[in-house]
Scaffold this motif. Sequence first.
Motif, mmCIF file in Angstrom:
data_model
loop_
_atom_site.group_PDB
_atom_site.id
_atom_site.type_symbol
_atom_site.label_atom_id
_atom_site.label_comp_id
_atom_site.label_asym_id
_atom_site.label_seq_id
_atom_site.Cartn_x
_atom_site.Cartn_y
_atom_site.Cartn_z
ATOM 1 N N GLN A 4 -4.491 -50.831 -39.808
ATOM 2 C CA GLN A 4 -4.885 -49.749 -40.706
ATOM 3 C C GLN A 4 -3.918 -48.574 -40.533
ATOM 4 O O GLN A 4 -3.478 -48.309 -39.420
ATOM 5 N N ARG A 5 -3.603 -47.929 -41.641
ATOM 6 C CA ARG A 5 -2.704 -46.783 -41.506
ATOM 7 C C ARG A 5 -3.464 -45.458 -41.575
ATOM 8 O O ARG A 5 -4.326 -45.276 -42.431
ATOM 9 N N ILE A 6 -3.090 -44.575 -40.657
ATOM 10 C CA ILE A 6 -3.649 -43.225 -40.635
ATOM 11 C C ILE A 6 -2.561 -42.258 -41.056
ATOM 12 O O ILE A 6 -1.417 -42.361 -40.587
ATOM 13 N N LEU A 7 -2.889 -41.366 -41.967
ATOM 14 C CA LEU A 7 -1.942 -40.290 -42.284
ATOM 15 C C LEU A 7 -2.687 -38.974 -42.268
ATOM 16 O O LEU A 7 -3.790 -38.870 -42.782
ATOM 17 N N TRP A 28 -5.607 -36.953 -33.342
ATOM 18 C CA TRP A 28 -4.399 -37.655 -33.817
ATOM 19 C C TRP A 28 -3.801 -38.471 -32.660
ATOM 20 O O TRP A 28 -3.426 -39.630 -32.833
ATOM 21 N N VAL A 29 -3.708 -37.817 -31.502
ATOM 22 C CA VAL A 29 -3.089 -38.473 -30.340
ATOM 23 C C VAL A 29 -3.934 -39.675 -29.903
ATOM 24 O O VAL A 29 -3.410 -40.754 -29.611
ATOM 25 N N GLU A 30 -5.249 -39.471 -29.914
ATOM 26 C CA GLU A 30 -6.142 -40.552 -29.516
ATOM 27 C C GLU A 30 -5.972 -41.757 -30.447
ATOM 28 O O GLU A 30 -5.874 -42.894 -29.993
ATOM 29 N N GLN A 31 -5.922 -41.490 -31.737
ATOM 30 C CA GLN A 31 -5.782 -42.598 -32.695
ATOM 31 C C GLN A 31 -4.409 -43.249 -32.605
ATOM 32 O O GLN A 31 -4.270 -44.460 -32.751
ATOM 33 N N GLN A 32 -3.408 -42.435 -32.347
ATOM 34 C CA GLN A 32 -2.054 -42.963 -32.178
ATOM 35 C C GLN A 32 -1.985 -43.953 -31.009
ATOM 36 O O GLN A 32 -1.277 -44.958 -31.060
ATOM 37 N N ASN A 33 -2.752 -43.635 -29.940
ATOM 38 C CA ASN A 33 -2.641 -44.442 -28.721
ATOM 39 C C ASN A 33 -3.725 -45.502 -28.573
ATOM 40 O O ASN A 33 -3.751 -46.224 -27.577
ATOM 41 N N LEU A 34 -4.604 -45.603 -29.557
ATOM 42 C CA LEU A 34 -5.719 -46.539 -29.462
ATOM 43 C C LEU A 34 -5.241 -48.003 -29.534
ATOM 44 O O LEU A 34 -4.501 -48.363 -30.451
ATOM 45 N N LEU A 35 -5.689 -48.791 -28.548
ATOM 46 C CA LEU A 35 -5.275 -50.202 -28.508
ATOM 47 C C LEU A 35 -6.483 -51.112 -28.667
ATOM 48 O O LEU A 35 -7.590 -50.766 -28.248
ATOM 49 N N VAL A 42 -4.266 -50.098 -32.823
ATOM 50 C CA VAL A 42 -5.269 -50.253 -33.881
ATOM 51 C C VAL A 42 -4.770 -49.605 -35.172
ATOM 52 O O VAL A 42 -4.947 -50.135 -36.254
ATOM 53 N N TYR A 43 -4.133 -48.458 -35.032
ATOM 54 C CA TYR A 43 -3.645 -47.735 -36.205
ATOM 55 C C TYR A 43 -2.139 -47.547 -36.165
ATOM 56 O O TYR A 43 -1.552 -47.324 -35.111
ATOM 57 N N ASP A 44 -1.618 -47.587 -37.374
ATOM 58 C CA ASP A 44 -0.251 -47.195 -37.595
ATOM 59 C C ASP A 44 -0.388 -45.718 -38.038
ATOM 60 O O ASP A 44 -1.140 -45.445 -38.964
ATOM 61 N N THR A 45 0.268 -44.794 -37.346
ATOM 62 C CA THR A 45 0.030 -43.373 -37.651
ATOM 63 C C THR A 45 1.274 -42.673 -38.192
ATOM 64 O O THR A 45 2.385 -42.934 -37.710
ATOM 65 N N CYS A 46 1.114 -41.827 -39.188
ATOM 66 C CA CYS A 46 2.217 -40.972 -39.650
ATOM 67 C C CYS A 46 1.671 -39.564 -39.865
ATOM 68 O O CYS A 46 0.547 -39.407 -40.338
ATOM 69 N N PHE A 47 2.490 -38.576 -39.546
ATOM 70 C CA PHE A 47 2.042 -37.195 -39.689
ATOM 71 C C PHE A 47 3.055 -36.379 -40.473
ATOM 72 O O PHE A 47 4.257 -36.412 -40.176
ATOM 73 N N LEU A 48 2.527 -35.664 -41.458
ATOM 74 C CA LEU A 48 3.438 -34.979 -42.354
ATOM 75 C C LEU A 48 3.327 -33.461 -42.269
ATOM 76 O O LEU A 48 2.257 -32.915 -42.015
ATOM 77 N N ILE A 49 4.462 -32.827 -42.468
ATOM 78 C CA ILE A 49 4.522 -31.367 -42.487
ATOM 79 C C ILE A 49 4.520 -30.967 -43.957
ATOM 80 O O ILE A 49 5.469 -31.249 -44.691
ATOM 81 N N ALA A 150 -2.249 -44.843 -46.936
ATOM 82 C CA ALA A 150 -3.108 -44.615 -45.765
ATOM 83 C C ALA A 150 -4.523 -45.092 -46.062
ATOM 84 O O ALA A 150 -5.008 -44.948 -47.180
ATOM 85 N N ASN A 151 -5.175 -45.663 -45.050
ATOM 86 C CA ASN A 151 -6.562 -46.100 -45.203
ATOM 87 C C ASN A 151 -7.513 -45.054 -44.649
ATOM 88 O O ASN A 151 -8.649 -44.948 -45.078
ATOM 89 N N VAL A 152 -7.032 -44.313 -43.637
ATOM 90 C CA VAL A 152 -7.880 -43.339 -42.968
ATOM 91 C C VAL A 152 -7.148 -42.003 -42.919
ATOM 92 O O VAL A 152 -5.960 -41.961 -42.605
ATOM 93 N N VAL A 153 -7.872 -40.933 -43.254
ATOM 94 C CA VAL A 153 -7.263 -39.599 -43.264
ATOM 95 C C VAL A 153 -8.087 -38.659 -42.385
ATOM 96 O O VAL A 153 -9.153 -38.202 -42.788
#
Length: 353
Positions: A4-7, A28-35, A42-49, A150-153
């Motif tokens: 699942q992708r998180i943005l 954000w950090v927790e989801q980035q590192n969740l295994l 678990v998530y593919d994470t991207c963060f935008l400015i 993204a699936n989750v925001v």
Amino acid sequence: MGTQRILSGMRPTGKLHLGHYTGALESWVEQQNLLDEKGARVYDTCFLIADYHNLTTSLDTSEIYSHTLDMLIDWLAAGIDPEKSPLFRQSQVKEHAELFLLFAMLITSSRLERNPTLKEQVRDLNMESLTYGHLGYPVLQSADILLYRANVVPVGEDQIPHVEITREIARKFNNHYPHPVNGEVFAEPAPKITKFSRLVGLDGKAKMSKSLGNTILLADGPDEIQKKMRTAVTDTQKLRKNDPGRPEVCTVYSYHSKFSSPEQLSALGSDCRAGSLGCVDCKTLCATNISQELAPLLERRRYYETRMDLVKNILFDGEIKAKLIASQTMQEVRAAMKLGELAPIHYHGQTEC
Ligand code: TRP
């Protein structure tokens, strides 16, 4: 289903405060590192400015770059790992503008005028009129989210209406322009609200915010945090050290509930109520606990602050990765819409059209 992708994203407002940490960065950090149980993310994470979004409330761009770098350092200090999560500026990926334009055709202006977050902003900032771009704020945000499918925001409560609009736009697009193979170009994303999405300001006001000047910055050291904590508003009926207090109305207690251990918290609560704990001691402990939690962030901040070339390269790399995903999505969007279907015409060396 694949990963699942998180943005998520933030507008570049400069140095971040504790509210940004508890309300966004920490999760954000927790989801980035969740295994998962197999050790895969678990998530593919991207963060935008969201630098384009900044223009909706301020046309002054003189500090946008320095604010971007300050914010980026805070993200990295909080534990965002650029190897795992591409970090990029909206303005550097042209597809945001392109998808924004197409989405603008899929939503009515009356729907956008009903956006409660916009109404709140107009009221808070005493705005007399609205630009076309500001009205379209959630349309641009929809492009941000759907460009990366993204699936989750993860967002604060005030952003829920924007994710709802994103879902509506995705539905409308899918209905009008079915994917040639898969049936649907866009999946509808779901919002995810963080528990501490609103941290009370030091002045007891509803929200910690830079413009209210009631913040503790992530860049503040232990002394600065002690100093600021002394100004925090407590139970106004507790005038003397031994007066019994009401933790439920106290700003400092609300911080304790986030930064202190459950044992400390229950002892503090009962001592305060019994009148055996004074606000000064309570504040000192609170500031110490906050500093302790922020200590690793300060250390990472020092690392990045002395390596600004590295920070700039992180952005550059993130933008390359983002462009790749965005251009693939746009190819599918154009194919579904049958835009640009004609094969290129070859003129055999002739230059006139
Ligand atoms: N509007 C968001 C805010 O102010 C920032 C943002 C822009 C965002 N694009 C986004 C958040 C996409 C999540 C997803 O907080």
